[in-house]
Scaffold this active site. Structure first.
Site, PDB file in Angstrom:
ATOM      1  N   ASP A   1      32.197  33.688  60.029  1.00  0.00           N
ATOM      2  CA  ASP A   1      33.449  34.240  59.837  1.00  0.00           C
ATOM      3  C   ASP A   1      34.541  32.918  59.920  1.00  0.00           C
ATOM      4  OD1 ASP A   1      35.809  36.158  59.828  1.00  0.00           O
ATOM      5  OD2 ASP A   1      36.022  35.640  62.021  1.00  0.00           O
ATOM      6  N   LEU A   2      35.920  33.242  59.583  1.00  0.00           N
ATOM      7  CA  LEU A   2      36.621  32.007  59.690  1.00  0.00           C
ATOM      8  C   LEU A   2      37.665  32.254  60.716  1.00  0.00           C
ATOM      9  CD1 LEU A   2      37.783  29.446  58.071  1.00  0.00           C
ATOM     10  CD2 LEU A   2      39.473  30.840  56.902  1.00  0.00           C
ATOM     11  N   ASP A   3      38.697  33.054  60.521  1.00  0.00           N
ATOM     12  CA  ASP A   3      39.682  33.301  61.404  1.00  0.00           C
ATOM     13  C   ASP A   3      39.230  33.648  63.014  1.00  0.00           C
ATOM     14  OD1 ASP A   3      41.698  32.768  59.563  1.00  0.00           O
ATOM     15  OD2 ASP A   3      42.294  34.700  59.408  1.00  0.00           O
TER      16      ASP A   3
ATOM     17  N   THR B   1      43.607  31.000  63.350  1.00  0.00           N
ATOM     18  CA  THR B   1      44.686  31.232  62.695  1.00  0.00           C
ATOM     19  C   THR B   1      45.421  32.427  62.903  1.00  0.00           C
ATOM     20  OG1 THR B   1      42.882  31.872  61.027  1.00  0.00           O
ATOM     21  CG2 THR B   1      44.254  29.871  60.474  1.00  0.00           C
TER      22      THR B   1
ATOM     23  N   LYS C   1      42.687  41.577  63.920  1.00  0.00           N
ATOM     24  CA  LYS C   1      41.456  40.565  63.631  1.00  0.00           C
ATOM     25  C   LYS C   1      40.351  41.064  62.842  1.00  0.00           C
ATOM     26  CE  LYS C   1      42.317  37.946  67.854  1.00  0.00           C
ATOM     27  NZ  LYS C   1      41.831  37.572  69.018  1.00  0.00           N
TER      28      LYS C   1
ATOM     29  N   SER D   1      34.558  36.079  55.097  1.00  0.00           N
ATOM     30  CA  SER D   1      35.812  36.066  55.791  1.00  0.00           C
ATOM     31  C   SER D   1      36.346  36.908  54.922  1.00  0.00           C
ATOM     32  CB  SER D   1      36.554  34.847  55.507  1.00  0.00           C
ATOM     33  OG  SER D   1      37.856  34.938  55.851  1.00  0.00           O
ATOM     34  N   ALA D   2      37.305  37.816  55.579  1.00  0.00           N
ATOM     35  CA  ALA D   2      38.363  38.859  55.018  1.00  0.00           C
ATOM     36  C   ALA D   2      39.439  38.083  54.337  1.00  0.00           C
ATOM     37  CB  ALA D   2      38.718  39.884  56.071  1.00  0.00           C
TER      38      ALA D   2
ATOM     39  N   LYS E   1      35.411  44.564  56.000  1.00  0.00           N
ATOM     40  CA  LYS E   1      34.573  44.856  57.126  1.00  0.00           C
ATOM     41  C   LYS E   1      35.135  45.947  57.619  1.00  0.00           C
ATOM     42  CE  LYS E   1      34.440  39.894  57.527  1.00  0.00           C
ATOM     43  NZ  LYS E   1      34.829  38.630  58.593  1.00  0.00           N
TER      44      LYS E   1
ATOM     45  N   GLU F   1      30.838  35.841  64.478  1.00  0.00           N
ATOM     46  CA  GLU F   1      32.056  36.691  64.171  1.00  0.00           C
ATOM     47  C   GLU F   1      32.920  36.807  65.493  1.00  0.00           C
ATOM     48  OE1 GLU F   1      34.174  38.636  62.974  1.00  0.00           O
ATOM     49  OE2 GLU F   1      33.513  38.699  60.693  1.00  0.00           O
ATOM     50  N   ASP F   2      34.227  36.965  65.280  1.00  0.00           N
ATOM     51  CA  ASP F   2      35.002  37.186  66.644  1.00  0.00           C
ATOM     52  C   ASP F   2      35.780  38.454  66.661  1.00  0.00           C
ATOM     53  OD1 ASP F   2      36.723  36.892  64.236  1.00  0.00           O
ATOM     54  OD2 ASP F   2      38.230  36.451  65.757  1.00  0.00           O
TER      55      ASP F   2
HETATM   56  P1  B16 Z   1      44.970  36.933  54.517  1.00  0.00           P
HETATM   57  P2  B16 Z   1      38.585  36.898  58.892  1.00  0.00           P
HETATM   58  C1  B16 Z   1      40.801  37.799  58.635  1.00  0.00           C
HETATM   59  O1  B16 Z   1      40.052  36.648  58.533  1.00  0.00           O
HETATM   60  C2  B16 Z   1      41.852  37.820  59.963  1.00  0.00           C
HETATM   61  O2  B16 Z   1      41.086  38.015  60.954  1.00  0.00           O
HETATM   62  C3  B16 Z   1      42.885  38.956  59.651  1.00  0.00           C
HETATM   63  O3  B16 Z   1      43.712  39.061  60.731  1.00  0.00           O
HETATM   64  C4  B16 Z   1      43.449  38.834  58.428  1.00  0.00           C
HETATM   65  O4  B16 Z   1      44.574  39.829  58.273  1.00  0.00           O
HETATM   66  C5  B16 Z   1      42.550  38.654  57.130  1.00  0.00           C
HETATM   67  O5  B16 Z   1      41.628  37.858  57.351  1.00  0.00           O
HETATM   68  C6  B16 Z   1      43.189  38.799  55.753  1.00  0.00           C
HETATM   69  O6  B16 Z   1      43.836  37.458  55.836  1.00  0.00           O
HETATM   70  O7  B16 Z   1      46.051  37.484  54.723  1.00  0.00           O
HETATM   71  O8  B16 Z   1      44.711  35.432  54.822  1.00  0.00           O
HETATM   72  O9  B16 Z   1      43.948  37.380  53.399  1.00  0.00           O
HETATM   73  O10 B16 Z   1      38.543  36.761  60.485  1.00  0.00           O
HETATM   74  O11 B16 Z   1      37.739  37.487  58.309  1.00  0.00           O
HETATM   75  O12 B16 Z   1      38.337  35.147  58.629  1.00  0.00           O
HETATM   76 MG    MG Z   2      37.677  36.470  62.188  1.00  0.00          MG
END
Ligand code: B16
Ligand code: MG
Length: 217
Positions: free
Chosen positions: A9-11, A17, A45, A114-115, A145, A169-170
């Site tokens: 996962d990224l964030d 972030t 998250k 990542s989302a 997810k 994953e977090d």
């Molecule tokens: P964006 P992950 C997610 O990333 C974040 O945890 C979540 O807070 C955020 O709303 C989502 O990405 C969308 O991000 O606005 O940059 O498209 O944890 O799945 O890496």
């Molecule tokens: Mg995350």
């Protein structure tokens, strides 16, 4: 022996972030006349941008038509992009490069799951893009997810059986997605919150070479 793949996962796993997402969402909330706390930000998250705005408007008890909703999504992202514009390698979470280097040295396929729709520019900014054989992000999926789609696409892109994938994953939704995909889920963060994970670590400093070796075997 069947090939093993690793999905990150990224964030909250590679970079923190969440703090920038929080500042951008709080600015929008304040402009709309209400406050948005760090505790409420926990709900965001791993959740898609669209779903985050729906939750935010619920918190503020605000209704919006589609056009207004879309404009706020764009406004929030413009503010978020201003924060990530300034990111560099110093924002990589501890020991992430060590684990990526360990896997790369053993020619293990690595994907991002990542989302975020901003995943690629963030990886570029912090200099980690070359480690990834596949990037699956918010632009490549139709279901968020805890749906397993993001991780199943990553496994397919890596040419690895889903059951042979390990996911870091977090977010609770991310752990559920990995479990539904039949993958080994590793929670990074609070073990009480991520209790559905197969293994839990506070961060990558707790993941030593022995543990990685065991996963590979
Ligand atoms: P964006 P992950 C997610 O990333 C974040 O945890 C979540 O807070 C955020 O709303 C989502 O990405 C969308 O991000 O606005 O940059 O498209 O944890 O799945 O890496
Ligand atoms: Mg995350």
């Amino acid at each position: 022996m069947q090939k093993i793949g690793f999905i990150f996962d990224l964030d909250g796993v590679i970079v923190d972030t969440a703090k920038y997402h929080y500042l951008a969402w709080r600015k929008l909330a304040n402009e709309l006349g209400f406050d948005f706390t760090k505790e409420q930000n926990e709900l965001f998250k791993g959740v898609s941008r669209k779903r985050c705005l729906e939750i935010l408007l619920d918190i503020g008890n605000i209704e919006a038509d589609q056009e207004q909703f879309n404009r706020w999504m764009v406004d929030k992202n413009i503010d978020y992009l201003a924060y990530i514009e300034k990111m560099d390698a110093s924002e990589i979470l501890p020991d992430v490069p060590r684990v990526l280097t360990y896997l790369k040295a053993r020619k293990i396929p690595i994907a991002l799951g990542s989302a975020s729709k901003n995943a690629k520019p963030i990886l570029e900014k912090v200099g980690l893009l070359p480690y990834f054989d596949s990037i699956v992000d918010g632009n490549s999926v139709s279901k968020a997810k805890p749906d397993p789609e993001v991780f199943l696409i990553a496994a397919r892109n890596l040419g690895v059986d889903a059951k042979k994938c390990v996911v870091f994953e977090d977010a609770v939704a991310g752990i559920q997605a990995a479990n539904k995909a039949g993958m080994l889920s590793i929670g990074i963060g609070d073990a009480d919150i991520l209790s559905e994970a197969s293994h839990n670590f506070k961060d990558f400093t707790e993941i030593d070479d022995n543990f990685l070796e065991k996963l590979l075997n």
